[in-house]
Design an enzyme around this catalytic site. Structure first.
Site, mmCIF file in Angstrom:
data_model
loop_
_atom_site.group_PDB
_atom_site.id
_atom_site.type_symbol
_atom_site.label_atom_id
_atom_site.label_comp_id
_atom_site.label_asym_id
_atom_site.label_seq_id
_atom_site.Cartn_x
_atom_site.Cartn_y
_atom_site.Cartn_z
ATOM 1 N N ASP A 1 88.463 59.559 49.404
ATOM 2 C CA ASP A 1 87.524 60.648 49.114
ATOM 3 C C ASP A 1 88.233 61.695 48.240
ATOM 4 O OD1 ASP A 1 85.169 62.106 49.419
ATOM 5 O OD2 ASP A 1 85.836 63.090 51.266
ATOM 6 N N HIS B 1 80.316 71.596 49.992
ATOM 7 C CA HIS B 1 81.142 71.197 51.133
ATOM 8 C C HIS B 1 81.217 72.280 52.204
ATOM 9 C CE1 HIS B 1 82.681 68.407 47.983
ATOM 10 N NE2 HIS B 1 82.560 67.574 48.997
HETATM 11 O O1 G3H Z 1 85.096 66.869 50.756
HETATM 12 C C1 G3H Z 1 85.942 67.192 51.550
HETATM 13 C C2 G3H Z 1 86.030 66.443 52.835
HETATM 14 O O2 G3H Z 1 85.223 67.052 53.811
HETATM 15 C C3 G3H Z 1 87.450 66.290 53.259
HETATM 16 O O3 G3H Z 1 87.977 67.510 53.646
HETATM 17 O O4 G3H Z 1 90.096 67.713 52.367
HETATM 18 O O5 G3H Z 1 89.720 68.993 54.486
HETATM 19 O O6 G3H Z 1 90.105 66.521 54.542
HETATM 20 P P1 G3H Z 1 89.586 67.703 53.754
HETATM 21 P P1 13P Z 2 80.227 68.017 54.223
HETATM 22 O O1 13P Z 2 81.234 69.112 54.223
HETATM 23 O O2 13P Z 2 78.852 68.530 53.932
HETATM 24 O O3 13P Z 2 80.269 67.178 55.457
HETATM 25 O O4 13P Z 2 80.586 67.046 52.985
HETATM 26 C C1 13P Z 2 81.584 66.070 53.123
HETATM 27 C C2 13P Z 2 81.953 65.446 51.830
HETATM 28 O O5 13P Z 2 81.302 65.566 50.837
HETATM 29 C C3 13P Z 2 83.173 64.618 51.822
HETATM 30 O O6 13P Z 2 83.489 64.188 50.543
HETATM 31 ZN ZN ZN Z 3 82.973 65.554 48.995
#
Ligand code: G3H
Ligand code: 13P
Ligand code: ZN
Length: 331
Positions: free
Chosen positions: A94, A190
């Protein structure tokens, strides 16, 4: 030594998205950082017979350790099969931000990667994404690109405001990069604070109702690249019952607002084939852990608070698969 995703039991997203598009549903992409989240994803998607994308951010790799995480994901497939679950499972990076990170994930068995060049100028985004696609496709790994910027936090990058995807760019981007799917910006963001209270209206119960997503932009995009798999990031609903549970048990989440389920249902019926959900899972875990701590202050066995949190996560994910994304029963 490099390992192929096939040998670990993962699939890439190509077939998943083809079926999702034809069947007018979206595949859930759930983020994970720890064992309880993995168990919940596998059990929820196994029980509801939903294809699933398990996704990992670079922050998750740092938190859990990239080697441990890869073996945990491999173990998740084995666990699913031994429980009799046959759903297809993809392992996805991701918000990959560099070519090197994508290579590292591909070498350790990821079946899909996102290269997020959305913060770069257009030409740089095209160049970086093309480079990742050229490498990934040699190993049959699928690639998600992004056009347009979502506000909120994308890993270490914070954007103050959304820049909607420009429909005029999508055809050129898809052609030049060769990506397999495209993340777009149509008003999601996000985290748990997707909208400011002043952007929202209040319904009869006093609940904040956010402005609708820009389905007009999605329609334009679909006209430019018909049938091409679209990805929606920032798609948590910030479920009010868990926000309330957190606040009732000593938390302080003020004016947290997400994407209403009805908007997501509409998106899932369109060419949106992947819907990303992380924050809703975080809220569920936090809500239940807080409740247990509040109601049973004598408890100190982590299994006694992480266990019920994990069970609640399974319920939330089954509900999403069945009633929001429409992916239940499609595996
Ligand atoms: O898009 C972001 C995802 O929710 C992952 O979040 O970078 O805090 O693991 P993180
Ligand atoms: P949310 O913060 O809305 O759950 O989105 C998650 C996301 O896009 C991870 O790539
Ligand atoms: Zn995302």
């Amino acid at each position: 030594m490099a390992v192929s995703f096939n040998s670990l039991g993962f699939v890439n997203t190509r077939e998943m998205f083809k079926k999702a598009f034809e069947g007018s549903y979206a595949v859930p992409a759930y983020n994970f950082n720890n064992m309880e989240q993995i168990q919940a994803i596998i059990n929820a998607c196994g029980k509801s017979k939903s294809p699933v994308i398990m996704q990992v951010s670079s922050g998750a790799r740092k938190y859990a350790n990239d080697i441990l995480l890869r073996y945990m994901a491999q173990g998740a497939v084995q666990m699913a099969r031994s429980a009799g679950y046959t759903m297809p499972i993809a392992l996805h990076l991701d918000h990959g931000d560099t070519f090197e990170l994508c290579v590292s994930c591909i070498e350790s068995g990821f079946s899909s990667v996102m290269i997020d060049g959305s913060h770069h100028p257009y030409d740089k985004n095209v160049e970086l994404t093309r480079k990742v696609v050229d490498y990934a496709h040699k190993y049959d790994v699928t690639v998600e690109g992004e056009l347009g910027v979502l506000s909120g936090i994308e890993d270490d990058v914070q954007a103050a405001k959304s820049i909607y995807t420009q429909p005029d760019q999508v055809e050129d981007f898809v052609k030049k990069t060769g990506v397999d799917s495209l993340a777009i910006s149509i008003g999601t963001s996000h985290g748990a604070y997707k909208f400011k209270p002043e952007q929202c209206t209040k319904n009869e119960e006093g609940v904040l109702v956010p402005p609708p997503l820009r389905f007009d932009i999605l329609d334009e995009i679909e006209k430019k690249i018909p049938g091409f798999p679209i990805v929606l990031h920032g798609a948590s609903s910030v479920l009010p019952e868990y926000v309330a549970m957190i606040n009732a048990n000593g938390g302080r989440l003020k004016a947290a607002v997400g994407i209403p389920a009805e908007q997501l249902r509409r998106a899932a019926r369109s060419s949106v084939c992947k819907i990303n959900i992380d924050s809703d899972g975080r809220l569920v875990l936090t809500a239940v852990v807080r409740k247990v701590f509040n109601e049973q202050p004598q408890e100190f066995d982590p299994r006694k608070y992480l266990g019920p949190a994990r069970d609640e996560l399974v319920k939330m994910m089954i509900e999403k698969n069945e009633n929001v994304l429409g992916s239940a029963g499609k595996a």
